[in-house]
Design a protein around this motif. Structure first.
Motif, PDB file in Angstrom:
ATOM      1  N   GLY A  46       0.786  -1.227   0.000  1.00 55.91           N
ATOM      2  CA  GLY A  46       0.000   0.000   0.000  1.00 55.91           C
ATOM      3  C   GLY A  46       0.817   1.277   0.000  1.00 55.91           C
ATOM      4  N   SER A  47       2.137   1.144  -0.183  1.00 54.25           N
ATOM      5  CA  SER A  47       3.008   2.325  -0.145  1.00 54.25           C
ATOM      6  C   SER A  47       2.910   3.168  -1.405  1.00 54.25           C
ATOM      7  CB  SER A  47       4.467   1.893   0.060  1.00 54.25           C
ATOM      8  OG  SER A  47       4.898   1.071  -1.016  1.00 54.25           O
ATOM      9  N   GLY A  48       2.436   2.550  -2.512  1.00 53.79           N
ATOM     10  CA  GLY A  48       2.339   3.276  -3.768  1.00 53.79           C
ATOM     11  C   GLY A  48       3.304   2.802  -4.829  1.00 53.79           C
ATOM     12  N   LYS A  49       4.095   1.761  -4.521  1.00 52.36           N
ATOM     13  CA  LYS A  49       5.124   1.332  -5.475  1.00 52.36           C
ATOM     14  C   LYS A  49       4.531   0.745  -6.751  1.00 52.36           C
ATOM     15  CE  LYS A  49       6.131  -3.088  -3.112  1.00 52.36           C
ATOM     16  NZ  LYS A  49       5.042  -2.987  -2.114  1.00 52.36           N
ATOM     17  N   SER A  50       3.471  -0.052  -6.631  1.00 48.05           N
ATOM     18  CA  SER A  50       2.839  -0.613  -7.837  1.00 48.05           C
ATOM     19  C   SER A  50       2.171   0.485  -8.657  1.00 48.05           C
ATOM     20  CB  SER A  50       1.812  -1.683  -7.453  1.00 48.05           C
ATOM     21  OG  SER A  50       2.449  -2.812  -6.899  1.00 48.05           O
ATOM     22  N   THR A  51       1.549   1.425  -7.971  1.00 46.51           N
ATOM     23  CA  THR A  51       0.931   2.560  -8.671  1.00 46.51           C
ATOM     24  C   THR A  51       1.988   3.338  -9.439  1.00 46.51           C
ATOM     25  OG1 THR A  51      -0.765   2.740  -6.954  1.00 46.51           O
ATOM     26  CG2 THR A  51      -0.454   4.654  -8.386  1.00 46.51           C
ATOM     27  N   LEU A  52       3.129   3.556  -8.805  1.00 45.13           N
ATOM     28  CA  LEU A  52       4.216   4.288  -9.459  1.00 45.13           C
ATOM     29  C   LEU A  52       4.698   3.544 -10.698  1.00 45.13           C
ATOM     30  CD1 LEU A  52       6.303   6.535  -9.629  1.00 45.13           C
ATOM     31  CD2 LEU A  52       7.699   5.289  -7.953  1.00 45.13           C
ATOM     32  N   LEU A  53       4.879   2.237 -10.591  1.00 43.54           N
ATOM     33  CA  LEU A  53       5.349   1.465 -11.742  1.00 43.54           C
ATOM     34  C   LEU A  53       4.351   1.537 -12.892  1.00 43.54           C
ATOM     35  CD1 LEU A  53       7.952  -0.393 -12.109  1.00 43.54           C
ATOM     36  CD2 LEU A  53       6.320  -2.277 -12.133  1.00 43.54           C
ATOM     37  N   ASN A  54       3.066   1.427 -12.567  1.00 42.43           N
ATOM     38  CA  ASN A  54       2.030   1.513 -13.612  1.00 42.43           C
ATOM     39  C   ASN A  54       2.037   2.880 -14.291  1.00 42.43           C
ATOM     40  OD1 ASN A  54       1.126  -1.094 -13.210  1.00 42.43           O
ATOM     41  ND2 ASN A  54      -0.475  -0.508 -11.777  1.00 42.43           N
ATOM     42  N   MET A  55       2.295   3.929 -13.520  1.00 42.16           N
ATOM     43  CA  MET A  55       2.377   5.277 -14.098  1.00 42.16           C
ATOM     44  C   MET A  55       3.592   5.398 -15.011  1.00 42.16           C
ATOM     45  SD  MET A  55      -0.138   7.094 -12.901  1.00 42.16           S
ATOM     46  CE  MET A  55      -1.389   6.599 -11.742  1.00 42.16           C
ATOM     47  N   LEU A  56       4.739   4.906 -14.544  1.00 38.29           N
ATOM     48  CA  LEU A  56       5.966   5.009 -15.336  1.00 38.29           C
ATOM     49  C   LEU A  56       5.838   4.258 -16.649  1.00 38.29           C
ATOM     50  CD1 LEU A  56       8.692   4.546 -12.556  1.00 38.29           C
ATOM     51  CD2 LEU A  56       7.878   6.688 -13.558  1.00 38.29           C
ATOM     52  N   GLY A  57       5.048   3.168 -16.651  1.00 43.05           N
ATOM     53  CA  GLY A  57       4.869   2.373 -17.857  1.00 43.05           C
ATOM     54  C   GLY A  57       3.710   2.810 -18.719  1.00 43.05           C
ATOM     55  N   GLY A  58       3.015   3.871 -18.321  1.00 45.86           N
ATOM     56  CA  GLY A  58       1.891   4.356 -19.109  1.00 45.86           C
ATOM     57  C   GLY A  58       0.669   3.463 -19.049  1.00 45.86           C
ATOM     58  N   LEU A  59       0.599   2.574 -18.047  1.00 48.59           N
ATOM     59  CA  LEU A  59      -0.562   1.698 -17.900  1.00 48.59           C
ATOM     60  C   LEU A  59      -1.704   2.389 -17.164  1.00 48.59           C
ATOM     61  CD1 LEU A  59       1.212  -1.653 -16.933  1.00 48.59           C
ATOM     62  CD2 LEU A  59       0.340  -0.966 -19.178  1.00 48.59           C
ATOM     63  N   ASP A  60      -1.397   3.502 -16.503  1.00 46.05           N
ATOM     64  CA  ASP A  60      -2.406   4.286 -15.792  1.00 46.05           C
ATOM     65  C   ASP A  60      -2.027   5.753 -15.941  1.00 46.05           C
ATOM     66  OD1 ASP A  60      -4.573   4.943 -14.276  1.00 46.05           O
ATOM     67  OD2 ASP A  60      -3.881   3.977 -12.426  1.00 46.05           O
ATOM     68  N   THR A  61      -3.006   6.615 -15.790  1.00 41.57           N
ATOM     69  CA  THR A  61      -2.757   8.045 -15.959  1.00 41.57           C
ATOM     70  C   THR A  61      -2.750   8.749 -14.602  1.00 41.57           C
ATOM     71  OG1 THR A  61      -5.122   8.402 -16.323  1.00 41.57           O
ATOM     72  CG2 THR A  61      -3.731   8.158 -18.268  1.00 41.57           C
ATOM     73  N   PRO A  62      -1.832   9.688 -14.399  1.00 48.72           N
ATOM     74  CA  PRO A  62      -1.760  10.379 -13.110  1.00 48.72           C
ATOM     75  C   PRO A  62      -2.860  11.416 -12.946  1.00 48.72           C
ATOM     76  CG  PRO A  62      -0.106  11.245 -14.628  1.00 48.72           C
ATOM     77  CD  PRO A  62      -0.751  10.088 -15.318  1.00 48.72           C
ATOM     78  N   THR A  63      -3.166  11.721 -11.709  1.00 44.69           N
ATOM     79  CA  THR A  63      -4.079  12.829 -11.391  1.00 44.69           C
ATOM     80  C   THR A  63      -3.402  14.154 -11.726  1.00 44.69           C
ATOM     81  OG1 THR A  63      -5.043  11.513  -9.602  1.00 44.69           O
ATOM     82  CG2 THR A  63      -5.450  13.885  -9.571  1.00 44.69           C
ATOM     83  N   ALA A  64      -2.093  14.214 -11.490  1.00 43.10           N
ATOM     84  CA  ALA A  64      -1.309  15.412 -11.812  1.00 43.10           C
ATOM     85  C   ALA A  64       0.138  14.992 -11.994  1.00 43.10           C
ATOM     86  CB  ALA A  64      -1.428  16.453 -10.702  1.00 43.10           C
ATOM     87  N   GLY A  65       0.907  15.862 -12.643  1.00 44.18           N
ATOM     88  CA  GLY A  65       2.322  15.584 -12.845  1.00 44.18           C
ATOM     89  C   GLY A  65       2.620  15.095 -14.248  1.00 44.18           C
ATOM     90  N   SER A  66       3.904  14.847 -14.507  1.00 40.59           N
ATOM     91  CA  SER A  66       4.329  14.456 -15.849  1.00 40.59           C
ATOM     92  C   SER A  66       5.313  13.298 -15.790  1.00 40.59           C
ATOM     93  CB  SER A  66       4.985  15.641 -16.561  1.00 40.59           C
ATOM     94  OG  SER A  66       6.208  16.002 -15.923  1.00 40.59           O
ATOM     95  N   ILE A  67       5.331  12.522 -16.882  1.00 35.75           N
ATOM     96  CA  ILE A  67       6.273  11.415 -17.049  1.00 35.75           C
ATOM     97  C   ILE A  67       6.848  11.516 -18.451  1.00 35.75           C
ATOM     98  CG2 ILE A  67       6.601   8.912 -17.059  1.00 35.75           C
ATOM     99  CD1 ILE A  67       3.843   8.889 -15.456  1.00 35.75           C
ATOM    100  N   ARG A  68       8.172  11.466 -18.528  1.00 36.20           N
ATOM    101  CA  ARG A  68       8.843  11.491 -19.822  1.00 36.20           C
ATOM    102  C   ARG A  68       9.693  10.239 -19.971  1.00 36.20           C
ATOM    103  NH1 ARG A  68       8.736  16.299 -22.534  1.00 36.20           N
ATOM    104  NH2 ARG A  68      10.574  15.757 -23.763  1.00 36.20           N
ATOM    105  N   VAL A  69       9.587   9.611 -21.130  1.00 39.31           N
ATOM    106  CA  VAL A  69      10.462   8.504 -21.501  1.00 39.31           C
ATOM    107  C   VAL A  69      11.299   8.997 -22.674  1.00 39.31           C
ATOM    108  CG1 VAL A  69      10.598   6.150 -22.375  1.00 39.31           C
ATOM    109  CG2 VAL A  69       8.791   6.764 -20.754  1.00 39.31           C
ATOM    110  N   GLY A  70      12.608   9.146 -22.442  1.00 36.84           N
ATOM    111  CA  GLY A  70      13.440   9.796 -23.450  1.00 36.84           C
ATOM    112  C   GLY A  70      12.946  11.213 -23.655  1.00 36.84           C
ATOM    113  N   ASN A  71      12.603  11.557 -24.881  1.00 41.86           N
ATOM    114  CA  ASN A  71      12.088  12.902 -25.167  1.00 41.86           C
ATOM    115  C   ASN A  71      10.577  12.921 -25.345  1.00 41.86           C
ATOM    116  OD1 ASN A  71      14.654  14.213 -25.202  1.00 41.86           O
ATOM    117  ND2 ASN A  71      15.045  13.312 -27.217  1.00 41.86           N
TER     118      ASN A  71
END
Length: 225
Positions: A46-71
Motif C-alpha cells: 500500500g506504499s504506492g510502489k505498484s501505482t508508481l510502476l504503472n504510471m511510469l509504464g503508461g498503464l495508468d494516468t496520473p491525477t497530476a504531474g508528468s512522465i517522460r520517456v526519453g524525449n
C-alpha cells in the motif's frame, strides 16, 4: 531531460476518491532514472510502489504531474499511439509471468513484436535466449516449465523488442529464494549485455540490495533515493 536520464517523473500524483475517503496513492513524486541502470523500488504493502510502476509504464494516468520517456511526454500520446509506444519502448515483466498458454516459448517471446507486424531480430533474441538458458525450451508450452523457467521466458519477451526500459513488477514474488537470486542475476546480466534500463518493484530488501540503486516509497512519497 539530459541524455543520461531515460525516465523522469515530476510532481506525480494519483488520488482516488474525494473528501474523507480520498486516498493519495502517489503524493508528489519526483524521480530520475539514468540510462542503463538497475533501480529497485521498495515499500510496504500500500506504499504506492505498484501505482508508481504503472504510471511510469503508461498503464495508468496520473491525477497530476508528468512522465517522460526519453524525449516523449507520455501524456501527449493518445489511444493506439500510446499502446504502440509502450510495446516498442517499454518491456514488462510481471509477477504472474502473463504467458499465453497455447503459444510455445518462442511464440510467447516474439508475441509483442508480431502485434506490430514487425520482423523479430532473431539473432538478437536467440542471444537473449542463450543467456537465459532457454535454448532447449523454445518449442515447449508454458505449462511444461517450472516457475523460474516461465519467468525467464517473460524476461526474454521483455527484452525481445529492444525496449529502452524494462519494468519488473515483483518478478520474484512467486519464486523460491534460490530461483529468485537467479532471476535477479539474469536481469542484471541482460541489463548490462543489452544496455537496457531496468526498474523493479519489490517488498524484499535482500532482492532490492542486488540493484544498482534503491528507492524507497512510503505513503505515496519517496523517502529514500
Amino acid at each position: 531531460m539530459t541524455t543520461d536520464i531515460i525516465l523522469q517523473a515530476r510532481g506525480l500524483k494519483k488520488y482516488y476518491g474525494k473528501g474523507e475517503t480520498e486516498v493519495r496513492a502517489l503524493d508528489g513524486v519526483d524521480l530520475d532514472i539514468e540510462r542503463g541502470t538497475f533501480t529497485a523500488i521498495i515499500g510496504s504493502s500500500g506504499s504506492g510502489k505498484s501505482t508508481l510502476l504503472n504510471m511510469l509504464g503508461g498503464l495508468d494516468t496520473p491525477t497530476a504531474g508528468s512522465i517522460r520517456v526519453g524525449n516523449t511526454e507520455l501524456a501527449d500520446l493518445k489511444g493506439d499511439e500510446a499502446t504502440i509506444f509502450r510495446r516498442k519502448q517499454i518491456g514488462f515483466v510481471f509477477q504472474n509471468y502473463n504467458l499465453v498458454p497455447v503459444l510455445s516459448v518462442w511464440e510467447n517471446i516474439i508475441f509483442p513484436i508480431s502485434l506490430d507486424s514487425r520482423k523479430p531480430d532473431s539473432a538478437f533474441i536467440l542471444e537473449a535466449v542463450r543467456l537465459l538458458g532457454l535454448e532447449q525450451k523454445l518449442h515447449s508450452l508454458p505449462s511444461s516449465l517450472s516457475g523460474g523457467q516461465q519467468q525467464r521466458v517473460a524476461i526474454a519477451r521483455a527484452i525481445a523488442s529492444k525496449p529502452s526500459i524494462i519494468l519488473a513488477d515483483e518478478p520474484t514474488g512467486n519464486l523460491d529464494s534460490r530461483t529468485s537470486d537467479d532471476v535477479i542475476g539474469l536481469l542484471k546480466m541482460t541489463s548490462k549485455t543489452f544496455s537496457q534500463t531496468i526498474v523493479m518493484i519489490t517488498h524484499n530488501p535482500e532482492i532490492a540490495a542486488m540493484a544498482d540503486r534503491v528507492v524507497q516509497i512510503e505513503d505515496g512519497k519517496i523517502v529514500r533515493s
